[in-house]
Scaffold this motif. Sequence first.
Motif, short mmCIF file in Angstrom:
data_model
loop_
_atom_site.label_atom_id
_atom_site.label_comp_id
_atom_site.label_asym_id
_atom_site.label_seq_id
_atom_site.Cartn_x
_atom_site.Cartn_y
_atom_site.Cartn_z
N LEU A 4 26.67 60.78 -90.25
CA LEU A 4 26.77 59.96 -89.05
C LEU A 4 27.84 58.88 -89.23
N PRO A 5 28.66 58.63 -88.23
CA PRO A 5 29.60 57.52 -88.35
C PRO A 5 28.87 56.18 -88.20
N GLU A 6 29.42 55.17 -88.81
CA GLU A 6 28.82 53.84 -88.69
C GLU A 6 29.04 53.31 -87.27
N VAL A 7 27.98 52.72 -86.72
CA VAL A 7 28.06 52.18 -85.36
C VAL A 7 27.49 50.76 -85.35
N ASN A 8 27.95 49.98 -84.40
CA ASN A 8 27.42 48.63 -84.20
C ASN A 8 27.37 48.38 -82.70
N PRO A 9 26.26 48.77 -82.06
CA PRO A 9 26.19 48.63 -80.60
C PRO A 9 26.09 47.19 -80.12
N GLY A 10 26.00 46.24 -81.05
CA GLY A 10 25.92 44.85 -80.64
C GLY A 10 24.50 44.41 -80.35
N THR A 66 15.81 44.85 -83.91
CA THR A 66 16.33 45.12 -85.25
C THR A 66 16.89 46.54 -85.28
N PRO A 67 17.90 46.79 -86.08
CA PRO A 67 18.50 48.14 -86.14
C PRO A 67 17.46 49.18 -86.57
N LEU A 68 17.50 50.33 -85.95
CA LEU A 68 16.62 51.45 -86.30
C LEU A 68 17.39 52.38 -87.23
N THR A 69 16.91 52.53 -88.47
CA THR A 69 17.57 53.39 -89.45
C THR A 69 16.91 54.76 -89.48
N LEU A 70 17.63 55.70 -90.09
CA LEU A 70 17.16 57.09 -90.13
C LEU A 70 15.84 57.20 -90.89
N ASP A 71 15.73 56.52 -92.04
CA ASP A 71 14.49 56.62 -92.81
C ASP A 71 13.31 56.00 -92.07
N ALA A 72 13.54 54.90 -91.33
CA ALA A 72 12.46 54.28 -90.58
C ALA A 72 11.99 55.18 -89.44
N ALA A 73 12.94 55.84 -88.78
CA ALA A 73 12.58 56.74 -87.69
C ALA A 73 11.78 57.93 -88.21
N LEU A 74 12.18 58.51 -89.35
CA LEU A 74 11.44 59.64 -89.92
C LEU A 74 10.05 59.21 -90.36
N ALA A 75 9.94 57.99 -90.89
CA ALA A 75 8.62 57.50 -91.30
C ALA A 75 7.71 57.34 -90.08
N ALA A 76 8.28 56.88 -88.96
CA ALA A 76 7.49 56.74 -87.74
C ALA A 76 7.01 58.08 -87.21
N ALA A 77 7.73 59.14 -87.55
CA ALA A 77 7.34 60.49 -87.12
C ALA A 77 6.47 61.20 -88.15
N GLY A 78 5.94 60.48 -89.11
CA GLY A 78 5.05 61.08 -90.10
C GLY A 78 5.75 61.65 -91.30
N GLY A 79 7.04 61.37 -91.45
CA GLY A 79 7.77 61.87 -92.62
C GLY A 79 8.19 63.33 -92.46
N ASN A 82 18.43 67.44 -99.55
CA ASN A 82 18.67 66.94 -100.91
C ASN A 82 19.69 65.81 -100.92
N GLU A 83 20.72 65.94 -100.07
CA GLU A 83 21.73 64.90 -99.98
C GLU A 83 21.12 63.62 -99.41
N TYR A 84 20.26 63.77 -98.42
CA TYR A 84 19.60 62.61 -97.82
C TYR A 84 18.73 61.89 -98.83
N LEU A 85 17.96 62.63 -99.62
CA LEU A 85 17.03 62.02 -100.57
C LEU A 85 17.75 61.34 -101.73
N SER A 86 18.95 61.78 -102.04
CA SER A 86 19.65 61.23 -103.22
C SER A 86 20.61 60.10 -102.88
N ARG A 87 20.79 59.80 -101.59
CA ARG A 87 21.77 58.77 -101.22
C ARG A 87 21.11 57.73 -100.32
N PRO A 88 20.79 56.54 -100.89
CA PRO A 88 20.14 55.49 -100.09
C PRO A 88 20.96 55.05 -98.89
N ASN A 89 22.29 55.05 -99.03
CA ASN A 89 23.11 54.61 -97.90
C ASN A 89 23.01 55.58 -96.72
#
Length: 450
Positions: free
Chosen positions: A95-101, A211-224, A249-256
């Motif tokens: 995903l490209p970095e975004v800042n919707p303001g 507050t910004p919604l991150t990918l890991d937070a959204a997946l956690a809200a969906a039960g993982g 595997n790429e997602y799990l190994s890269r916190p960013n």
Amino acid sequence: MLKRLALAISLTALTGCGVAYISPKVSDAGDDVRVLKLTADSVRVANGAPYRPKELPAVFFANAGSGGGMSAGGGGPAPSIDRQNRPANMEIRLLPEVNPGPYEIGVGDVLLLATKTAGNNTVEELSGLLAAQNARQGYTVQDDGAIAIPDVGRVRLAGLTLEEAEAMLFQRLVENQIDPTFSLEIAEFNSKRVSLGGAVGNPTVVPVGLTPLTLDAALAAAGGIATSDLDYASIRIYRDGTLYQIPLNEYLSRPNVQKSRLVDGDSVFVDTEYELARAQAYFEEQIRLAEFRQGARVQALNALNSEVTLRRNALDESRDNFRAQMEMDAVDRDYVYMTGEFRTPSRFALPFGREASLADAMFETGGYTTEKANPNQLYVLRGSPEPGRPDLVTAWHLDASNASNMILATRMQLRPNDVVFIAEQPITRWNRALQQFVPSLITSGAALSQ
């Protein structure tokens, strides 16, 4: 005394000659019967006889949702995902970095507005603005982007940040000579959302808040993530017509990557079917469903359900009619005839759509008992398919006294009008002969004694 003895000797001689009792048997004494031992090779020859089992009517293979004539909005999108093979590797599209303001208020958001209270005033003594707020527990931004405030009127806040909305409300309160001391909060975030589906614990829609919604937070809200296939699973994000892909595997190994920011309108799909086209089909299907729902959805679905019900009832009626015809023996069937010393001599109906073996026919009709039947003399009698020899009969002989030969019975495929015959035990033949002439002997003896 001599007369009674002579009569007994005479009856015994007749019985031994087969005059008093005649039992059926298979004989190859003539030219019209061939007796062949049933072996693995002869089973292949017997099964080579051409035969096509009768099929059930097409109504048994139809379903209420197939065929033409379906109306009511087309029934929704067709399934878009097929079985796929695992690829050698998976492409990474981050995903490209975004800042919707700052967060902008939108339609459906619930705003909580509180004004300053003085002294011990009761709720009834508060200004009309505060009393309305307490009664409604907030103001919902309506479809025109405005909220309706008593004594102030409609104030359009959609598209404004909280800071801009506060400035707008301050101005309107002053214009209406109301104390402009207040606080404004967003109680419910309903205008901006991210949808999550696929291999997650609970597919859902997650609101985007201050507050910004991150990918890991959204997946956690969906039960993982709910998949054990880490090697070939991936996360797909659909944004503004572009599809991004992150191998699990790429997602799990890269916190960013886990902290990738999501924005309003993103669709997240955890895919375990290995191909990018699957996720693309998923999002296209979601778009078509959304377009479908914009029309007269309830009326269309009701009409579709009615049509499906009518088709289902018609199918059920046709199937019931066919079953009733079978019960009344009004259906053209192929039969095999079970005769001789079977427990229940009968005809065995060959099944629809598949072949049946000798073992099927024997055990479906109850089989035989060795008390009366001779397992050494089991035959399958089949008429000749040769046009010039309609009287020729082939008798496939199975020695079932050797239990291992029953394997051949499971492989021997039956054909229409086959006759399965099992002879009687020698002792059975003798007992039946006795049952015939002993009463006559007793009667004759009684007559001679007179």
